[in-house]
Design an enzyme around this catalytic site. Structure first.
Site, mmCIF file in Angstrom:
data_model
loop_
_atom_site.group_PDB
_atom_site.id
_atom_site.type_symbol
_atom_site.label_atom_id
_atom_site.label_comp_id
_atom_site.label_asym_id
_atom_site.label_seq_id
_atom_site.Cartn_x
_atom_site.Cartn_y
_atom_site.Cartn_z
ATOM 1 N N GLU A 157 -9.710 -26.315 13.029
ATOM 2 C CA GLU A 157 -10.255 -25.164 13.747
ATOM 3 C C GLU A 157 -10.166 -23.890 12.919
ATOM 4 O O GLU A 157 -10.994 -22.995 13.073
ATOM 5 C CB GLU A 157 -9.612 -24.989 15.116
ATOM 6 C CG GLU A 157 -8.221 -24.426 15.108
ATOM 7 C CD GLU A 157 -7.583 -24.343 16.487
ATOM 8 O OE1 GLU A 157 -6.601 -23.597 16.620
ATOM 9 O OE2 GLU A 157 -8.049 -25.017 17.417
ATOM 10 N N GLY A 165 -6.380 -32.863 13.957
ATOM 11 C CA GLY A 165 -5.311 -31.971 14.395
ATOM 12 C C GLY A 165 -5.867 -30.585 14.628
ATOM 13 O O GLY A 165 -7.073 -30.394 14.804
ATOM 14 N N TYR A 209 -13.060 -36.620 18.163
ATOM 15 C CA TYR A 209 -12.327 -36.561 19.418
ATOM 16 C C TYR A 209 -13.314 -36.073 20.479
ATOM 17 O O TYR A 209 -14.114 -35.167 20.213
ATOM 18 C CB TYR A 209 -11.119 -35.625 19.301
ATOM 19 C CG TYR A 209 -10.230 -35.714 20.495
ATOM 20 C CD1 TYR A 209 -9.463 -36.867 20.724
ATOM 21 C CD2 TYR A 209 -10.186 -34.700 21.427
ATOM 22 C CE1 TYR A 209 -8.672 -36.982 21.848
ATOM 23 C CE2 TYR A 209 -9.390 -34.808 22.563
ATOM 24 C CZ TYR A 209 -8.634 -35.949 22.775
ATOM 25 O OH TYR A 209 -7.856 -36.078 23.892
#
Length: 188
Positions: free
Chosen positions: A92, A88, A138
């Site tokens: 970050e 998700g 990802y």
């Protein structure tokens, strides 16, 4: 006594990538603590739901509130058998927290299993534990894996890969393979 596992999460963690392993691992008999820096047991993190709906990247919608069941400030790697790092948007900003990075380094230095999915490997990259490992994430995170001297594994969205103590996968469709490989490491 059940093996204890730790999950590091934060606001806008991917809903499935937090809740599914949290519940599945508990169903398998593990005790799972979920923590977030600057939050305490009983606080909530907001989740987001990412889906693949035909656009060039995933879509994002507001998910659920997830209640934390432990305090970040009191956890240490020595108390746990393994670490789960969901994806998700949370990774970050969590990768900017030195205490998060040191905790990841402590798990890695002890050779304990670490499961990271989707954007979760951003935290592993920032912690400096990817060098020499073949790692999935990802696809948009592949440059970070490579910059951290890991080898990016371009595998199907429902696949997972284990290299040493790291179990990684590209996104939540990989839950069956990712969780199975993580449990295999925990039980070996």
């Amino acid at each position: 006594m059940a093996k204890k596992l730790l999950t590091i999460c934060g606001d806008f963690v991917e809903d499935y990538e937090l809740m599914v392993p949290f519940q599945a691992l508990q169903a398998m008999g593990y005790e799972v603590d979920a923590v977030c820096p600057d939050k305490k047991k009983g606080d909530v993190v907001a989740t987001s739901i990412h889906d693949f709906e035909g656009q060039q990247t995933y879509s994002e919608k507001r998910g659920h509130n997830f209640t934390l069941n432990a305090d970040f400030d009191s956890v240490k790697a020595d108390d746990y058998a393994g670490l789960v790092v969901p994806g998700g948007r949370a990774p970050e900003y969590l990768r900017l927290n030195e205490k998060v990075l040191q905790l990841v380094r402590d798990f890695d230095a002890a050779g304990k299993p670490i499961a990271a999915i989707c954007h979760g490997p951003q935290i592993l990259a920032a912690a400096g534990v990817l060098a020499g490992h073949k790692v999935s994430a990802y696809p948009a995170c592949s440059p970070e894996v490579k910059l951290a001297q890991g080898e990016y594994a371009d595998i199907p969205m429902d696949g997972a890969i284990t290299d040493g103590n790291l179990v990684t996968a590209p996104a939540w469709p990989a839950h069956p393979a990712w969780i199975r490989q993580f449990v295999d490491l925990l039980e070996s």
